[in-house]
Design a protein around this motif. Structure first.
Motif, short mmCIF file in Angstrom:
data_model
loop_
_atom_site.label_atom_id
_atom_site.label_comp_id
_atom_site.label_asym_id
_atom_site.label_seq_id
_atom_site.Cartn_x
_atom_site.Cartn_y
_atom_site.Cartn_z
N LEU A 4 0.83 -1.19 0.00
CA LEU A 4 0.00 0.00 0.00
C LEU A 4 0.87 1.25 0.00
O LEU A 4 1.86 1.33 0.73
CB LEU A 4 -0.93 0.01 1.21
N GLY A 5 0.51 2.20 -0.81
CA GLY A 5 1.30 3.41 -0.96
C GLY A 5 2.34 3.32 -2.04
O GLY A 5 3.03 4.30 -2.33
N ASN A 6 2.47 2.15 -2.67
CA ASN A 6 3.45 1.96 -3.75
C ASN A 6 2.76 1.99 -5.11
O ASN A 6 1.55 1.75 -5.23
CB ASN A 6 4.19 0.63 -3.58
N HIS A 480 -9.97 0.04 -9.97
CA HIS A 480 -10.45 -0.36 -8.64
C HIS A 480 -10.07 -1.78 -8.26
O HIS A 480 -9.81 -2.07 -7.09
CB HIS A 480 -11.97 -0.21 -8.56
N VAL A 481 -10.07 -2.69 -9.23
CA VAL A 481 -9.72 -4.07 -8.90
C VAL A 481 -8.30 -4.12 -8.34
O VAL A 481 -8.02 -4.81 -7.37
CB VAL A 481 -9.87 -4.98 -10.14
N THR A 482 -7.40 -3.36 -8.96
CA THR A 482 -6.02 -3.31 -8.47
C THR A 482 -5.95 -2.71 -7.07
O THR A 482 -5.36 -3.28 -6.16
CB THR A 482 -5.15 -2.49 -9.43
N THR A 483 -6.57 -1.55 -6.91
CA THR A 483 -6.49 -0.85 -5.63
C THR A 483 -7.07 -1.68 -4.49
O THR A 483 -6.46 -1.82 -3.42
CB THR A 483 -7.24 0.50 -5.72
N ARG A 621 1.44 25.03 -19.68
CA ARG A 621 1.76 24.23 -18.51
C ARG A 621 0.53 24.12 -17.62
O ARG A 621 -0.30 25.02 -17.57
CB ARG A 621 2.91 24.85 -17.70
N LEU A 622 0.44 23.00 -16.93
CA LEU A 622 -0.58 22.83 -15.90
C LEU A 622 0.07 22.08 -14.75
O LEU A 622 0.43 20.90 -14.87
CB LEU A 622 -1.79 22.07 -16.44
N VAL A 623 0.27 22.79 -13.64
CA VAL A 623 0.94 22.26 -12.46
C VAL A 623 -0.12 21.97 -11.41
O VAL A 623 -0.94 22.83 -11.09
CB VAL A 623 1.98 23.26 -11.91
N ALA A 624 -0.11 20.77 -10.87
CA ALA A 624 -1.14 20.36 -9.91
C ALA A 624 -0.49 19.82 -8.65
O ALA A 624 0.36 18.93 -8.71
CB ALA A 624 -2.05 19.31 -10.53
N VAL A 625 -0.92 20.36 -7.52
CA VAL A 625 -0.57 19.80 -6.21
C VAL A 625 -1.88 19.39 -5.56
O VAL A 625 -2.73 20.24 -5.27
CB VAL A 625 0.17 20.82 -5.33
N ASP A 626 -2.07 18.08 -5.39
CA ASP A 626 -3.34 17.57 -4.87
C ASP A 626 -3.10 16.77 -3.60
O ASP A 626 -2.11 16.06 -3.48
CB ASP A 626 -3.99 16.66 -5.92
N ASP A 627 -4.03 16.90 -2.68
CA ASP A 627 -3.96 16.19 -1.41
C ASP A 627 -5.24 15.39 -1.22
O ASP A 627 -6.31 15.95 -1.03
CB ASP A 627 -3.78 17.17 -0.25
N ALA A 628 -5.13 14.06 -1.33
CA ALA A 628 -6.27 13.18 -1.13
C ALA A 628 -6.02 12.23 0.03
O ALA A 628 -6.43 11.07 0.00
CB ALA A 628 -6.55 12.39 -2.41
N GLY A 629 -5.31 12.72 1.03
CA GLY A 629 -4.98 11.85 2.14
C GLY A 629 -3.96 10.81 1.72
O GLY A 629 -3.14 11.03 0.82
N PHE A 630 -4.02 9.64 2.35
CA PHE A 630 -3.10 8.56 2.01
C PHE A 630 -3.46 7.99 0.63
O PHE A 630 -4.62 7.66 0.37
CB PHE A 630 -3.18 7.45 3.06
N LEU A 631 -2.48 7.90 -0.26
CA LEU A 631 -2.70 7.36 -1.60
C LEU A 631 -2.38 5.87 -1.59
O LEU A 631 -1.22 5.48 -1.40
CB LEU A 631 -1.83 8.08 -2.62
N LEU A 632 -3.38 5.05 -1.81
CA LEU A 632 -3.17 3.61 -1.80
C LEU A 632 -2.25 3.18 -2.93
O LEU A 632 -1.44 2.26 -2.79
CB LEU A 632 -4.50 2.87 -1.90
N ASN A 633 -2.39 3.83 -4.09
CA ASN A 633 -1.57 3.53 -5.26
C ASN A 633 -1.31 4.83 -6.00
O ASN A 633 -2.15 5.28 -6.79
CB ASN A 633 -2.28 2.51 -6.17
N PRO A 634 -0.17 5.48 -5.76
CA PRO A 634 0.09 6.78 -6.40
C PRO A 634 0.03 6.74 -7.93
O PRO A 634 -0.37 7.71 -8.56
CB PRO A 634 1.50 7.13 -5.91
N LEU A 635 0.42 5.62 -8.53
CA LEU A 635 0.38 5.51 -9.99
C LEU A 635 -1.04 5.69 -10.50
O LEU A 635 -1.29 6.46 -11.44
CB LEU A 635 0.94 4.16 -10.43
#
Length: 749
Positions: A4-6, A480-483, A621-635
């Motif tokens: 998780l988190g990878n 979703h199946v992966t996550t 350019r489009l630069v995004a900084v997003d915070d969704a709590g803990f990311l189960l799968n960043p990819l």
């Protein structure tokens, strides 16, 4: 080591790339007939008669059904007057171009299509109500309704701007758009020998679809099974089946054969439903040194011909009206009206992007009014990190956030100061390539909107030690199946290929909600996490017997998937051993409840170049900084952000649904409706911050909609920023070359 988190590649991809997936159209149905709907070419008319004799005589035609043939009640509106109910086939009146007036059933889709052209309807045209801003007083769409107003919600509070040193007020249009799923609506229906109806649906939730079909056909839920196979995109607009899908079961019973239906792209653009479509008045007041004190958002929503979820979306917008800002006095009002256009539906964000677009335009307008850098103005007004949890004046119960941190990270990643210096240099040189820098800080609410959100998850340990998992979530491209498999595998200590995931079947899943509102990772993931922990507890006595130890002394090593006695890991037993030790299957189920919503947030920075000679806008350019709590799968999270950024930029720059004054849809295909592509987009620059939520054991929030929520106003603000030195304060979306060029030309005259 925890997975998780990878970044884990999608386990769905090999099947999708080799077999191509199994969609509704791929389901084998012996003896199935094909349905094609005859649709109104007129937006508003009395439906005098529908002649079907010529169509019935054509080759392969099995049946032709009109509205008067149905013994089904109209579908009631989700909001407003019951007189605004929608018949499954039009009777008495047609109310938008594309409304179905007849259903042709034939042996092949080609034969049904030919026969549909032979159906002749007699229409008595009525004045069309296309402009939402004049709809309330226009010709009534529903004779028995008091007016075309579906809902009218007064201001939630009184906001007195009289003591504000600065007040800006502006009309802002959140343009009408189309979701553009790769797969349009597709459905099939068949009655079994047991007297039950099975429906295959390209929608976003099995039980939601079951409820809609049961309600339309007057059946008991036990009589209807809904199966959702692979789905080629939904985005909220396919949350539940439409009138056409609901009718298939009735046709199958009448004809005595299975039914298939798939809409064409033009049908989809006409009748799947459009989105956004809000006319907003933003009023923001505060001090001359840049402190916000008062805000009011007044909304007029175009709900389309039959007020459904489109009439309710302003309530979501109002909930999130304050955005990221500490505004003591805030309120909203909303009116939703019926018009002779396609019913308005949910789309990625469903009301929340409209709130962000409104407040972020208001902030930039305020910054221009007091001549302050828009980044600095935002800094002065964010809610403080130590203020959470809190409830805003409009009732949103924010769980956690650090809004300034996301702004600073985005500005640094974009080199904001360098961009401003380049902008100044270009303006001093008289460069016709105008540089614009726009930003938007957003906060959005993920499901649930109400106090509690639930989802089911269950696990079954098979005799060979593999695990059968069931989830109420319905995937349609998100991974979703992966996550969810990652959650189970990580907790049980097994490989992901030892897990089979079942979803989207009302006979297999006891309950479910739609996959929408960025809810799956946090709600369905937590349900399977808790189910995994229950399975460990259920397996512990068996493992203890195998190890000749007391159950309380046995633990599971989640790194290896081996049970062992505390302190003696050398002697262990596996899940396969546990499964083989008893003939009784181990089965656990968990219904997870999350009390309260989560609130992802972030900042997006857009950089555009505007050709002053032609009005053409290029998103550089489009630069995004997003915070969704803990990311189960960043990819996979980054993939969701990329899709959202593209959708948001599309609305800001080019996509818009157009009708003419008579209600004819002018954007009825992808030649006229300019879907954005990679050629109009830069490579996105995606960054993340992590502020876990305390509301679920994973600490996850949601990421499916965030990219859309922040990018639209960021890009819009960037275009206006490029033109600001010309005295241009506002342009409504989309920033087409014609619109931009006209604004530049007007400023010079």
């Amino acid at each position: 080591m925890s997975i998780l988190g990878n970044e884990v590649r999608r386990v769905e991809d090999p099947r999708m790339l080799t077999d191509g997936g199994t969609y509704v159209a791929d389901i084998p149905l012996e003896g199935a007939a094909h349905v094609v709907f005859v649709r109104s070419p007129i937006a508003h008319a009395r439906l005098m008669s529908v002649e079907t004799d010529d169509a019935r005589a054509m080759p392969g035609v099995i049946d032709v059904v009109v509205g008067d043939d149905l013994d089904l009640a109209p579908r009631p509106p989700m909001a407003g007057d019951a007189a605004m109910s929608r018949p499954l086939l039009a009777t008495g009146k047609v109310r938008f171009v594309g409304e179905a007036v007849a259903a042709v059933v034939a042996e092949t889709v080609e034969q049904a299509t030919d026969a549909a052209e032979a159906v002749w309807a007699d229409y008595d045209p009525l004045p069309a109500v296309v402009d939402a801003e004049t709809a309330a007083d226009g010709p009534k769409l529903f004779d028995d309704a008091e007016s075309n107003v579906a809902i009218a919600l007064p201001p939630t509070a009184e906001v007195d701007f009289s003591e504000c040193e600065v007040v800006i007020s502006h009309r802002v249009v959140n343009s009408k758009i189309y979701a553009s799923p790769i797969e349009g609506r597709v459905a099939a229906a068949a009655w079994g020998e047991d007297g039950r109806l099975t429906c295959w649906s390209s929608t976003q939730g099995a039980h939601t679809s079951q409820g809609a079909i049961v309600g339309a056909l007057g059946l008991d839920p036990s009589q209807v099974r809904v199966i959702i196979p692979d789905v080629g995109g939904g985005f909220g607009t396919k949350a539940s089946p439409g009138a056409e899908e609901c009718l298939l079961g009735w046709l199958a019973r009448r004809v005595g054969r299975p039914m298939r239906w798939a809409e064409t792209r033009t049908e989809s653009l006409q009748s799947l439903g459009h989105s956004r479509a809000q006319f907003q008045t933003v009023t923001l007041g505060g001090t001359a040194d840049g402190r916000f004190t008062h805000y009011r958002l007044d909304m007029l929503a175009d709900a389309g011909a039959y007020p459904g979820v489109g009439a309710l979306l302003p309530t979501f917008t109002g909930l999130m009206a304050c955005g990221n800002y500490d505004i003591a006095n805030a309120a909203w009002s909303a009116t939703a009206v019926a018009t002779n256009t396609s019913p308005v539906n949910a789309f990625r964000g469903a009301g929340r992007p409209e709130a962000t677009a409104a407040i972020e335009r208001a902030v930039d307008l305020f910054a221009a009014e007091i001549d302050m850098d828009p980044a600095e103005l935002r800094r002065r007004n964010y809610l403080a990190p130590d203020a959470f949890p809190l409830t805003t004046p409009t009732g949103a119960a924010y769980d956690s956030g650090d809004y300034r941190a996301s702004l600073e990270a985005a500005l640094e990643a974009a080199d904001y100061h360098g961009l401003r210096a380049e902008q100044t240099a270009r303006r001093e040189q008289g460069d016709h390539r105008l540089l614009g820098i726009g930003m938007a800080t957003y906060v959005e609410v993920t499901s649930p909107m109400g106090p509690v959100c639930t989802e089911t998850g269950s696990l079954e340990l098979r005799p060979d030690g593999t695990v059968l998992a069931r989830t109420g979530a319905t995937p349609f491209g998100q991974g979703h199946v992966t996550t969810l498999s990652m959650v189970v595998a990580d907790t049980l200590g097994i490989d992901m290929d030892q897990i089979e995931m079942i979803h989207g079947d009302t006979d297999e899943i006891p309950t479910s909600d739609i996959s929408g509102g960025s809810r799956t990772a946090q709600i369905a993931g937590s349900a399977l996490l808790n189910a995994s922990e229950k399975l460990i507890e259920a397996a512990r006595p068996r493992a203890a017997d195998l190890l000749e130890a007391a159950p309380a002394d046995v633990v599971l090593d989640s790194e290896t998937g081996q049970f062992h006695v505390v302190g003696t890991p050398a002697r262990s037993t596996s899940w396969a051993d546990v499964a083989a030790a008893d003939s009784e299957t181990l089965f656990v189920e968990n219904d997870f409840e999350q009390h309260g919503a989560t609130f992802p947030f972030g900042t997006h920075v857009a950089v555009v170049e505007v050709d002053a000679d032609t009005g053409e806008v290029t998103l550089e350019r489009l630069v995004a900084v997003d915070d969704a709590g803990f990311l189960l799968n960043p990819l996979l999270a980054h993939g969701q952000i990329h899709g959202g950024l593209a959708a948001g930029a599309a609305q800001a720059l080019m996509e818009e649904v157009h009708y003419d004054p008579d209600g004819n849809l002018l954007t009825s295909n992808f030649a006229d409706y300019g879907v954005i592509s990679t050629t109009e987009l830069p490579s996105f620059e995606v960054h993340e911050s992590i502020t876990p939520t305390p509301l679920n054991p994973l600490g996850a929030k949601g990421i499916g909609e965030s990219g859309t929520v922040g990018s639209t106003p960021a890009v819009q603000n960037a275009v206006i920023d490029a033109l600001s030195h010309l005295g241009i304060r506002h342009l409504d979306m989309p920033a087409s070359p014609e619109k931009v060029w006209t604004a530049i030309a007007s400023s010079a005259s």
